[in-house]
Design a protein around this motif. Sequence first.
Motif, PDB file in Angstrom:
ATOM      1  N   ASN A 282      29.262  43.253  50.049  1.00  0.00           N
ATOM      2  CA  ASN A 282      29.890  43.370  51.367  1.00  0.00           C
ATOM      3  C   ASN A 282      29.383  44.598  52.115  1.00  0.00           C
ATOM      4  OD1 ASN A 282      31.392  41.036  51.025  1.00  0.00           O
ATOM      5  ND2 ASN A 282      33.180  42.109  50.201  1.00  0.00           N
TER       6      ASN A 282
ATOM      7  N   THR B 193      31.034  34.503  47.001  1.00  0.00           N
ATOM      8  CA  THR B 193      32.106  33.763  47.669  1.00  0.00           C
ATOM      9  C   THR B 193      31.598  33.101  48.938  1.00  0.00           C
ATOM     10  OG1 THR B 193      32.809  35.776  48.801  1.00  0.00           O
ATOM     11  CG2 THR B 193      33.945  35.217  46.743  1.00  0.00           C
TER      12      THR B 193
ATOM     13  N   ASP C 160      32.786  33.139  51.929  1.00  0.00           N
ATOM     14  CA  ASP C 160      32.744  33.980  53.130  1.00  0.00           C
ATOM     15  C   ASP C 160      31.496  34.855  53.143  1.00  0.00           C
ATOM     16  OD1 ASP C 160      33.814  35.523  50.978  1.00  0.00           O
ATOM     17  OD2 ASP C 160      34.550  37.002  52.433  1.00  0.00           O
ATOM     18  N   GLN C 161      31.007  35.250  51.974  1.00  0.00           N
ATOM     19  CA  GLN C 161      29.770  36.019  51.924  1.00  0.00           C
ATOM     20  C   GLN C 161      28.570  35.145  52.296  1.00  0.00           C
ATOM     21  OE1 GLN C 161      30.271  37.321  47.874  1.00  0.00           O
ATOM     22  NE2 GLN C 161      31.026  39.342  48.477  1.00  0.00           N
TER      23      GLN C 161
ATOM     24  N   LYS D 272      28.721  32.684  54.352  1.00  0.00           N
ATOM     25  CA  LYS D 272      28.834  32.540  55.808  1.00  0.00           C
ATOM     26  C   LYS D 272      28.321  33.797  56.513  1.00  0.00           C
ATOM     27  CE  LYS D 272      32.126  31.349  59.479  1.00  0.00           C
ATOM     28  NZ  LYS D 272      31.710  32.424  60.390  1.00  0.00           N
TER      29      LYS D 272
ATOM     30  N   ALA E 168      41.389  30.574  52.228  1.00  0.00           N
ATOM     31  CA  ALA E 168      40.415  31.466  52.865  1.00  0.00           C
ATOM     32  C   ALA E 168      39.069  31.332  52.155  1.00  0.00           C
ATOM     33  CB  ALA E 168      40.908  32.909  52.795  1.00  0.00           C
ATOM     34  N   LEU E 169      37.977  31.422  52.908  1.00  0.00           N
ATOM     35  CA  LEU E 169      36.648  31.293  52.310  1.00  0.00           C
ATOM     36  C   LEU E 169      36.410  32.355  51.247  1.00  0.00           C
ATOM     37  CD1 LEU E 169      34.373  30.447  55.385  1.00  0.00           C
ATOM     38  CD2 LEU E 169      35.326  28.890  53.675  1.00  0.00           C
ATOM     39  N   SER E 170      37.072  33.496  51.372  1.00  0.00           N
ATOM     40  CA  SER E 170      36.915  34.562  50.379  1.00  0.00           C
ATOM     41  C   SER E 170      37.493  34.168  49.018  1.00  0.00           C
ATOM     42  CB  SER E 170      37.580  35.847  50.869  1.00  0.00           C
ATOM     43  OG  SER E 170      38.969  35.627  51.096  1.00  0.00           O
TER      44      SER E 170
END
Length: 616
Positions: free
Chosen positions: A237, A264, A266-267, A269, A307-309
């Motif tokens: 991150n 993950t 979200d990462q 994305k 959540a995407l995370s």
Amino acid sequence: IGQALSKLATARNALVDLAPLRAKASEAASVTAAFYTPASWQAMQTVLNDANTVLAKPNATQAEVDAAKSALAAAIEALIPVARLTSLTPSAGIIEPAFDMNILAYTMTVPYGQFEMAWTPATIAPGSKIEVSVNGGPFTTITSGDKTANYPLSVGLNSFIVKVTAPKGEVREYTVNVIRLQASGSSSSGSSSSGGASAPVQGGTDLGTKNRNAAPFATSTETASGTIVQVDPARLNELLKNTNNETLSVIVPNGGNVALKGLTADQVKAVTDNGSILEVGNLLAIYPVPGKALDLTQIARQYNNPALSEIEVNVGISRAPQALGDSARKAAQAQGYELLVDPVELDLTFSHKGQTVDPGLLNGYAPRYIALPEGIDPNRITTGVIVNLDGTIFHVPTVVTKINDRYFAMINDLRSNGTYSVIWNPQDFDDVRGHWGQDAVNDIAARLDLQGTGNNTFSPNRNVNRSEFAAIVAAGMGLMHQNVEAANFGDVSRTAWYHDAVKIASEFGIVEGFENGLFRGEDQITREQGIAMIFRAFKLAQNLQPMTSAQIDATLAPFGDTVNVSFWAKEVVAQMIAAGIVEGGSGQLLNPQANLTRAEAAALMQRLLKHAGLID
């Protein structure tokens, strides 16, 4: 009475011949347990115990003795030798941990002055085959107890695989990663599919680079089944805060199995949103996570929209099972092509609260890179292929590319997962030599997208029907797969040779039927109808903006027979002219109502793949 019994036993022994059973029991007792699988060893022990019972039986009959001997001989014959090494000795240095036949992964570090390395492997089971491969190259056979040739060592990582095949087929691979230190004062570099690379691991487990510069964001752990790479969320991150249009790489410096954990959604994305690439690889392959082609919203919906995370992304690279490799080589021999690379499995899944899903087809073509063996001539590569469970293959569009002094097959696929290899399958039909379509015909046929007509001929001027062209396009685009559902056309039987291709081409919107629900596969296809199929296939790989009437007219104007183009086909023909797939100059005729020939079909398919960037 005692004397009588003794005489009776003596008489029995004179009549019943125990010697062959005793000899067989002695042979069984002398067999070394460690040489064989526990199950087959235990089965033989049970039969040996039964044989010893017969030997000790005072009144055993000859039939019982013979049966016990036969059963024991069969049990000995049924013993399954284990694929194990008793020792693996390097010509210099010490492997870590100390060699144990049940430990499969080892490492060792040698000084810069160690320019080469040889190995002396020895097997536990007589008759076992030993093969050695370095850095993903071909295997070379070595006799048990003999010393191999000296293999040159590169600075950094050198991966040796010692494969043992027991007489009855059990296979086991031992991996030794040898790190040759750099000369004092030099700096390290690695390799990547698009500029990224992972620095060699020397005395640590940190992995990760950003545009070839060390930027660790994961750690690796060696296990008996391969390398586990764990992403460090905080470090990744932090890295993503200052990453734009760059390449993040985790390249494990060995040729074994790799499993990436801890990434993950979200990462993924975040990487995609800033135009960057995150790739995972080793000496077998490199898999850039296809963020742009993934529908993360749809994947989250399968988990009731967390959540995407909270959704983990898992990436795997592994050698395909030995049995599949054997089947693929057998199929290659039967079909007349050469399998250049042992099949490699690439896997992408998503996990949430113990539930794992496969993302299935991607929203667009995405690359993955299969490493070619060291020393291979890149001009002897025809195409990458998807390997089916039965060893048969289908073409997948491929470009041969060089990455940091090593050649890779860049396979462009709509699948998120698959087992891949590379083939050599040159074609040179007698009746296309000197023909205007010679290059396209031989190229597309070599890719297994169309076949000749017998006796090394192609019949380039023969007309193509609707079913034939659907098969050419579906295969050319790399869409073919097994276990196809029944086609929804009333005249396409499941037993028709073209059933699967027509069904698949229909699913992707490449072919359409008629109002009466028929496909009419035997109808000749006109040039404009063929161009329309090519147009729909091209849209799978490229986004096309609609043309205005003025743009259509201007594009068609140089051709002398545009009046013959059907109204419904004017834009698709204009789009393909603009894309460079339909060629011609001022005054040239389009001949839109003429029947499409086999040579023209091959040329359209080749131009589509080239202009879409799917082949070179």
